[in-house]
Structures are given as structure tokens and as C-alpha cells.
Design an enzyme around this catalytic site. Structure first.
Site, mmCIF file in Angstrom:
data_model
loop_
_atom_site.group_PDB
_atom_site.id
_atom_site.type_symbol
_atom_site.label_atom_id
_atom_site.label_comp_id
_atom_site.label_asym_id
_atom_site.label_seq_id
_atom_site.Cartn_x
_atom_site.Cartn_y
_atom_site.Cartn_z
ATOM 1 N N TYR A 134 55.144 -23.779 51.659
ATOM 2 C CA TYR A 134 54.743 -22.645 52.508
ATOM 3 C C TYR A 134 54.955 -21.295 51.847
ATOM 4 C CZ TYR A 134 54.182 -26.080 56.143
ATOM 5 O OH TYR A 134 53.753 -27.155 56.861
ATOM 6 N N LYS A 185 60.636 -37.381 49.325
ATOM 7 C CA LYS A 185 59.694 -38.268 48.633
ATOM 8 C C LYS A 185 60.097 -38.309 47.162
ATOM 9 C CE LYS A 185 56.026 -40.879 48.627
ATOM 10 N NZ LYS A 185 56.168 -42.274 49.111
ATOM 11 N N ASP A 218 57.595 -41.459 54.170
ATOM 12 C CA ASP A 218 56.599 -42.392 54.732
ATOM 13 C C ASP A 218 57.302 -43.485 55.548
ATOM 14 O OD1 ASP A 218 57.606 -42.938 52.205
ATOM 15 O OD2 ASP A 218 55.856 -44.055 51.521
ATOM 16 N N ASP A 242 57.260 -30.265 59.367
ATOM 17 C CA ASP A 242 56.127 -29.810 60.172
ATOM 18 C C ASP A 242 55.382 -31.021 60.746
ATOM 19 O OD1 ASP A 242 54.122 -28.301 61.274
ATOM 20 O OD2 ASP A 242 53.352 -27.492 59.397
ATOM 21 N N ASP A 246 55.609 -32.893 64.974
ATOM 22 C CA ASP A 246 54.462 -33.067 65.888
ATOM 23 C C ASP A 246 54.405 -34.524 66.348
ATOM 24 O OD1 ASP A 246 53.716 -30.415 65.657
ATOM 25 O OD2 ASP A 246 51.579 -30.868 65.390
#
Ligand SMILES: NC(=O)c1ccc[n+]([C@@H]2O[C@H](COP(=O)([O-])OP(=O)(O)OC[C@H]3O[C@@H](n4cnc5c(N)ncnc54)[C@H](O)[C@@H]3O)[C@@H](O)[C@H]2O)c1
Length: 353
Positions: A134, A185, A218, A242, A246
């Protein structure tokens, strides 16, 4: 308490009105005065004045005890530039490095996961809020041609990773929780996420009462759906946080239910519902105000008004239990009527409820 209020755009305005209605009820019930600094920043203001926020805008925010934000985003300004200045600008300028997203299910009927009860969905996600992808570092070379190259850098600093991971452990310790899970990751992003691994391994031994676990992001997404009950505190980077928050919001009944805080502990922090401006719903008295009202509770809790925050949470729970809610979670009320119910519940609730 001096609170800056940026209602913003679309349903941001609708839900902010309800959060302020509930704040007023809290003020009446507990004899508190709230000094509101209403700021007109948003798409209309940008189109009228050409400025996202005034030159002293961030200083103005710093002078308040906390900031409440509705939502930003307007189809008339597709590049989202003014909204980035306000939302990401405030996160970066005020160094709000903790994105705090509590995930709790208030009633079984709201959860799309088979057989899940409130006991299974009760965890907190801490998302790093000032670094990652970001920071908008990168560029496009030969843009618009078949030879286009696009580079978007991900920034991970020792300071940035350390302070968010430490915050997750400190939160667990302070709240009697025993599990912190870090997600990265590092198997594919072997440079940046090796730093997350290093920091996590450095900090974990300092918190012997907390079990530190790790999933690749994942796998974490899969386990969140299969067995959300195993999580108490999750900490991850800006992008992964982020996305998974959600996903987690759907466990609570959808985006309309999810609340968040953007914190710099000890300094002015910003609170906002997780959802965006949902322009199609704007001004139609449809939007669920609970995410915004819950964000106001997080604001009060952060400023030390714990009883007041608890009163809001109890009033929201009553609204959900009695189905006095908007249609996205199965009720028949409009935004304003749902806000009225919660405000009235704050005023009438006994302290032992
Ligand atoms: N923090 C922010 O201000 C923020 C966050 C996300 C998106 N946005 C912006 O908002 C605009 C719309 O984005 P979007 O459509 O992807 O996301 P959104 O969150 O605004 O809406 C997505 C869908 O979620 C549901 N929803 C969201 N909030 C709800 C509520 N309170 N009550 C009931 N249902 C609700 C609706 O079905 C809606 O169509 C875009 O401009 C986007 O950039 C802003």
C-alpha cells in the site's frame, strides 16, 4: 472527548448519522460530553473545492482525541485519489500502524458457515496498516504497449513488522488470550516474509503464556472457513489482512456488521466500519449501521470509556437477538429505525444486562 467526524460519501453519511445518534444516547446515559468536529471532506467537497482535505487537515485531526470515518468512494471520481488522500493519507500521516478488526458472531443465524455458533467465531485480526504493497512504490514502463512492465513493490521494515507483531502479543497478554497466529507467504515471498518469520521467532519466546503458531496465508484462509474456533488473535501484513478480514466479516453476517480501528496506541486513532460507500444504497435508508455503531464502541473503548462501549455492544446484541435490524441480516428496519432501536436500548438497558 473531542472527536473528528468525517461522514464521507454514499452510505458513509447514512451510517455515521446513526453512530452519532447512539453516541448522543451514550452521552445522556453516562453524563459525558462529546465535542464533535464535523469535517465535510469527501467527494462533494472535492468536486466543489478541488481539495481532498485542507493543507492543515492532518494537523486538525491530530488535535482531536479520535477520528470517526463513515466511508469514502464515489463513482464520479473513479481514480479514488481524493479518498486515498483522506483514508490512506490519515493512516500514513498519523502513523496508524495497527488495523484492529474484531470478529465476533452475535447470533448463529447470521453465519454462513454450517453449524457455527458464536463460540466458534470470536477472534481478532491485527493487520499491519502502514507498509506492504500500500506504500505505492513502483512504476510502469512502456505503459499501454505490448511491452508494458508494471512493478509494485512490497515494503517490509523491521520496525514496522516488529511493532504490529508485538501489538498482537501484547493484546493477547492483556486480554487473557493464549493463542497468536501469524500468517505470511514466506515460502514464496522469500525475502520480505523472511523478515516476518525472523520477528515472530524473536518475539514469541517473550510471551510464554501465549502459544505462537504460523500458517501460510493460503492455508489460513482455508482454516478460517473450516475451523474458525481455533483462532484467538491473527496477525498479518497489510494486503493479506485486507483480504482475510472481508472473508471474516462474512462470518459475522456481512460487511454491514464489521467494525474496525486504525490505531497508533497512545495517539489519535481513527475508527471506521469495514465497508465502503456502497453508492447504490446511498441515501435510501437501507444500509446496516451496526458496523459504524460498533466502530464507535471501539473508539470509546480505546479512549478508556469501557462502560460506555460495553453499553453499545449490549444494545447491538439486543437489536440482533430481537431482529430489530436491517434487511441484509434478515430484519425489516431501515437504517434510521435500526439506529433508533439501538440508541433507545442504550438509554433503557440496565447495567447488568
Ligand atoms: N474504507 C473505505 O472508505 C472503503 C472501503 C472499501 C471500499 N471503499 C469504496 O467504496 C466504494 C464501493 O465499494 P464496494 O462496492 O467494492 O464495497 P462496499 O463495501 O461499499 O459494498 C459492497 C457490498 O457490500 C454490501 N454492503 C456494504 N456495506 C453495507 C452495509 N452497511 N449494509 C448493508 N450492506 C452493505 C452491499 O451489498 C454492497 O453492494 C468504492 O468507491 C470503494 O473504493 C471505501
Amino acid at each position: 472527548m473531542k472527536i473528528a467526524v468525517i461522514a464521507g460519501d454514499g452510505i458513509g453519511k447514512d451510517v455515521t448519522a446513526e453512530a452519532l445518534k447512539v453516541l448522543k444516547a451514550v452521552g445522556e446515559k453516562f453524563g459525558r460530553r462529546f465535542d464533535l468536529e464535523q469535517l465535510p471532506w469527501g467527494a462533494d467537497h472535492f468536486l466543489k473545492t478541488g481539495e481532498s482535505l485542507p493543507p492543515n487537515g492532518y494537523d486538525l485531526l491530530r488535535q482531536c482525541d479520535a477520528i470517526f470515518l463513515g466511508a469514502l468512494g464515489d463513482p464520479r471520481i473513479p481514480d479514488f485519489g481524493y479518498a486515498r488522500d483522506i483514508l490512506l493519507g490519515t493512516r500514513f500521516e498519523l502513523d496508524l500502524y495497527v488495523n484492529w478488526r474484531p470478529i465476533s458472531l452475535l447470533d448463529e443465524r447470521l453465519c454462513p458457515l454450517k453449524g457455527c455458533t458464536p463460540a466458534d467465531v470470536n477472534f481478532v485480526v491485527f493487520r499491519e496498516n502502514t507498509e506492504g504493497v500500500y506504500v505505492n512504490i513502483g512504476g510502469r514502463f512502456k505503459a499501454g504497449t505490448d511491452d508494458e512492465v508494471a512493478i509494485q513493490e512490497e515494503i517490509n521494515t523491521y520496525k514496522g513488522v516488529h511493532r504490529i507483531v508485538r501489538h498482537a502479543f501484547e493484546y493477547a497478554k492483556a486480554n487473557g488470550l493464549t493463542k497468536v497466529c501469524m500468517a505470511d507467504k514466506s515460502n514464496a515471498m522469500t525475502q520480505g516474509h523472511a523478515l516476518w518469520q525472523r520477528v515472530f521467532k524473536e518475539l514469541a519466546p517473550l510471551y510464554p503464556s501465549v502459544t505462537a503458531t504460523h500458517y501460510y496465508i493460503d492455508a489460513l484462509a482455508m482454516y478460517m472457513v473450516l475451523d474458525p474456533g481455533q483462532f484467538e488473535v491473527i496477525v498479518t501484513n497489510n494486503l493479506f489482512g485486507d483480504i482475510i478480514t472481508d472473508l471474516a466479516a462474512t462470518f459475522q453476517g456481512g460487511l454491514g456488521m464489521a467494525a474496525s480501528g486504525n490505531l497508533h496506541p497512545g495517539k489519535t486513532s481513527m475508527f471506521e466500519p469495514v465497508h465502503g460507500s456502497a453508492p447504490r444504497f446511498a441515501g435510501k435508508n437501507i444500509a446496516n449501521p451496526i458496523g459504524a455503531i460498533g466502530s464507535m464502541a471501539l473508539l470509546l473503548e480505546t479512549l478508556g470509556a469501557k462502560q460506555e462501549a460495553a453499553a453499545i455492544d449490549a444494545a447491538v446484541l439486543r437489536a440482533v437477538k430481537e431482529n430489530q435490524v436491517t434487511s441484509d441480516i434478515g430484519g425489516t428496519l431501515g437504517t434510521r429505525e435500526a439506529g433508533d432501536f439501538i440508541a433507545a436500548a442504550v438509554l433503557t438497558m440496565r447495567s447488568d444486562e
